[in-house]
Design a protein around this motif. Structure first.
Motif, short mmCIF file in Angstrom:
data_model
loop_
_atom_site.label_atom_id
_atom_site.label_comp_id
_atom_site.label_asym_id
_atom_site.label_seq_id
_atom_site.Cartn_x
_atom_site.Cartn_y
_atom_site.Cartn_z
N THR A 330 0.85 -1.18 0.00
CA THR A 330 0.00 0.00 0.00
C THR A 330 0.90 1.25 0.00
O THR A 330 1.84 1.33 -0.75
CB THR A 330 -0.95 -0.04 1.20
N SER A 331 0.61 2.23 0.87
CA SER A 331 1.41 3.45 0.89
C SER A 331 1.33 4.14 2.24
O SER A 331 0.28 4.18 2.87
CB SER A 331 0.92 4.42 -0.20
N PHE A 332 2.48 4.71 2.63
CA PHE A 332 2.52 5.54 3.84
C PHE A 332 1.89 6.90 3.58
O PHE A 332 1.49 7.60 4.51
CB PHE A 332 3.97 5.74 4.30
N GLN A 458 4.78 -0.36 2.75
CA GLN A 458 4.19 0.98 2.74
C GLN A 458 5.03 1.96 1.94
O GLN A 458 4.81 3.16 1.99
CB GLN A 458 4.00 1.50 4.17
N ARG A 459 6.03 1.45 1.23
CA ARG A 459 6.89 2.29 0.39
C ARG A 459 7.61 3.35 1.21
O ARG A 459 7.73 4.50 0.78
CB ARG A 459 6.05 2.96 -0.72
N TYR A 460 8.11 2.95 2.37
CA TYR A 460 8.72 3.93 3.28
C TYR A 460 10.18 3.61 3.56
O TYR A 460 11.08 4.36 3.18
CB TYR A 460 7.92 4.00 4.57
N ASN A 461 10.48 2.50 4.22
CA ASN A 461 11.86 2.11 4.51
C ASN A 461 12.44 1.35 3.32
O ASN A 461 11.80 0.45 2.78
CB ASN A 461 11.90 1.22 5.75
N PHE A 462 13.66 1.73 2.90
CA PHE A 462 14.18 1.09 1.69
C PHE A 462 15.69 0.95 1.73
O PHE A 462 16.39 1.53 2.57
CB PHE A 462 13.77 1.87 0.45
#
Length: 546
Positions: A330-332, A458-462
């Motif tokens: 999903t997404s943050f 959540q497409r945050y930590n990468f």
């Protein structure tokens, strides 16, 4: 079944899974790729059959996409051709709203009777689905454009170039790599032409002819004494262009450190392959990076992937709402952050925009797959989160009344849905070159090209790697590094952006087969940027174990 046979069959199955759907279709001769499609009057007559049938069957809205998808893929290894595949896929998809609910049906029987049956089936599906629909579909208004057309601006149709000429170019690239120390090399060339006709009950009849091309290779070097091996990928970018992209022009070459050449609107695959072999040899003896905080100088071919994963995907509205969850999360970037009007996505110099009109980009079209005219809009403005990506049946959720024009289906047989447009970082406003940027760095790393990556749901930590890495000390490149990857989170990373080179360095990176959805579809999308600097980013050593 014998174990050997089982492994062979399952291997073929897995290979089929990874073959992009756009390359699937009926195998055809090279000559078929040059044969003309239906003329526009014939397509309009067929479209009118679908629209009138859908309306008379109870649809309040209908559209049809008649599509012919042409593909060619050439693969070589060292001095041999591994495969040449030309394919054609041809059919139509009919989408309707009946009883406030979507219905869709597709057919490869592109005749009056076949299209009539598909339209009736789409309406029947919509009516059946309506029993479970809680709220009726709400479509944002769109202008009916009448009869219009759009074409990718190309100088040379890649399908008109003899296969022998394209094979020779790839083999010349392989030879250049081998002559400069490569142990193994394979090269590939993908070419796609989408011939699409869209019509709707709102009065649009849109004919489009879209071209894309992607040259790529992998060069590997082995050192028998140490047993080590290193590989270097091509620094090409897939483009929305014709074969002219494969004809190198001196003015398109961009500056890069240590004799490496980067490319803008044309590409020299032979030169890049030769350089790749030299760099792969250098990687064998390059020192391993010391973990710690570094200022990162990221060139566009590398930065495009980071933009794609940390901005492009999290700002898709269906992902934000949780409709898209099983495939890549999903997404943050939730709607409350957007509605606040002050969510700090990046530093003040970070301006990221969506644009389906960029010449040469993979996502460039005149109109999307539900007949909305392409345009540009801001996603991040002066570091603030200001908008997302949405289509006709989504924008009412945002309180907006105009689609962003980013609806797409990978083929005539797939239903169109929200897909990422070109998402790009605007270049810096002041004159500033890559050389200037490197001079301003005391302790840093220059990273070019894409590598492995990982990002959370959540497409945050990468974590991102790259193709080649060079250490920067006191404003000077001091040598190549190995085992580099950087870790951050989306908000922290984009807030660490302190400088962006000007438009002279602006280039496009692309993803030719970006996956999304269930059933999965692929699409092509570009990400433009100039080289940018990010201060104090955490770098890890990927070669060390704990």
């Amino acid at each position: 079944m014998k174990r050997r046979d089982f492994i062979q069959l399952t291997g073929l199955g897995l290979g089929g899974m990874f073959l992009p759907a756009q390359l699937m279709g009926k195998s055809v001769s090279e000559q078929v790729l040059l044969e003309p499609f239906l003329d526009v009057p014939a397509k309009k007559n067929l479209a009118d059959v679908a629209l009138s049938t859908a309306k008379s069957s109870g649809a309040t809205y209908a559209d049809i996409r008649i599509g012919r998808y042409l593909n060619q893929f050439i693969s070589t290894r060292e001095n041999k051709v591994q495969g040449i595949e030309s394919s054609e896929s041809y059919g139509c998809g009919v989408r309707v709203i009946a009883n406030g609910t979507w219905g869709f049906a597709a057919t490869n029987e592109v005749t009056t009777e076949g299209i009539k049956k598909a339209a009736q089936r789409a309406v029947a599906i919509a009516k059946a689905n309506a029993k479970f629909q809680k709220e009726p579909v709400k479509l944002a208004p769109v202008q009916g454009y009448g009869e219009v057309s759009w074409k990718t601006t190309i100088q040379r149709n890649a399908f008109e170039i003899p296969v022998s000429e394209k094979v020779d170019l790839l083999l010349n690239a392989n030879a250049a790599a081998l002559q400069n120390g490569a142990s193994f090399v394979n090269s590939n060339l993908f070419m796609i032409n989408e011939q699409k006709y869209f019509a709707s009950t709102e009065g649009s009849y849109i004919d489009q002819d879209i071209h894309r091309i992607w040259p790529t290779f992998t060069v590997s070097v082995t050192d028998k004494a140490s047993g080590k091996f290193k590989s270097r990928q091509a620094l090409s970018a897939p483009m929305g262009m014709g074969y002219e992209y494969m004809i190198p022009k001196t003015e398109d070459k961009q500056w890069a450190p240590q004799g490496m050449v980067l490319y803008r609107n044309s590409y020299d695959i032979v030169e890049d392959a030769a350089t790749a072999a030299k760099q792969a040899k250098e990687m064998i003896t390059a020192k391993s990076v010391e973990p710690g905080k570094y200022d990162l100088v990221l060139e566009p071919n590398h930065l495009g992937l980071t933009i794609h994963e940390s901005v492009g995907h999290p700002l898709e509205l269906d992902r934000i709402l949780g409709y898209e969850a099983n495939y890549a999360g999903t997404s943050f970037a939730t709607l409350d952050k957007l509605k606040s009007g002050n969510f700090n996505y990046g530093s003040k110099i970070v301006n990221i925009f969506a644009d389906k009109t960029q010449p040469g980009s993979l996502g460039a079209v005149g109109y999307d797959d539900e007949g909305v005219k392409s345009r540009r809009w801001d996603l991040i403005k002066d570091g603030i989160f200001v908008n997302v990506q949405a289509i006709r049946d989504q924008v009412h959720i945002l309180g907006q009344n105009e689609s962003h024009g980013c609806c797409y289906a990978q083929s005539w047989s797939d239903v169109q849905f929200q897909r990422m447009p070109n998402v790009s970082l605007a270049p810096g406003k002041d004159p500033y070159s890559v050389q200037d940027m490197i001079k301003d760095v005391e302790k840093g790393i220059y990273i070019a090209g894409r590598g492995s990556y990982s990002i959370d749901q959540q497409r945050y930590n990468f974590q991102f790697g790259g193709t080649v890495f060079y250490e920067i000390k006191n404003g000077q490149i001091t040598g190549m590094l190995n085992d580099v990857a950087y870790q951050s989170n989306t908000q922290e990373f984009w807030n660490s952006c302190v400088k962006i080179c000007d438009e002279r360095d602006y280039r496009l990176f692309g993803s030719f087969f970006d996956g999304k959805g269930q059933p999965s579809q692929v699409s092509a999308v570009s990400h433009g940027s100039s080289t940018a600097r990010f201060n104090g980013v955490n770098v890890i050593n990927t070669g060390r174990t704990i």
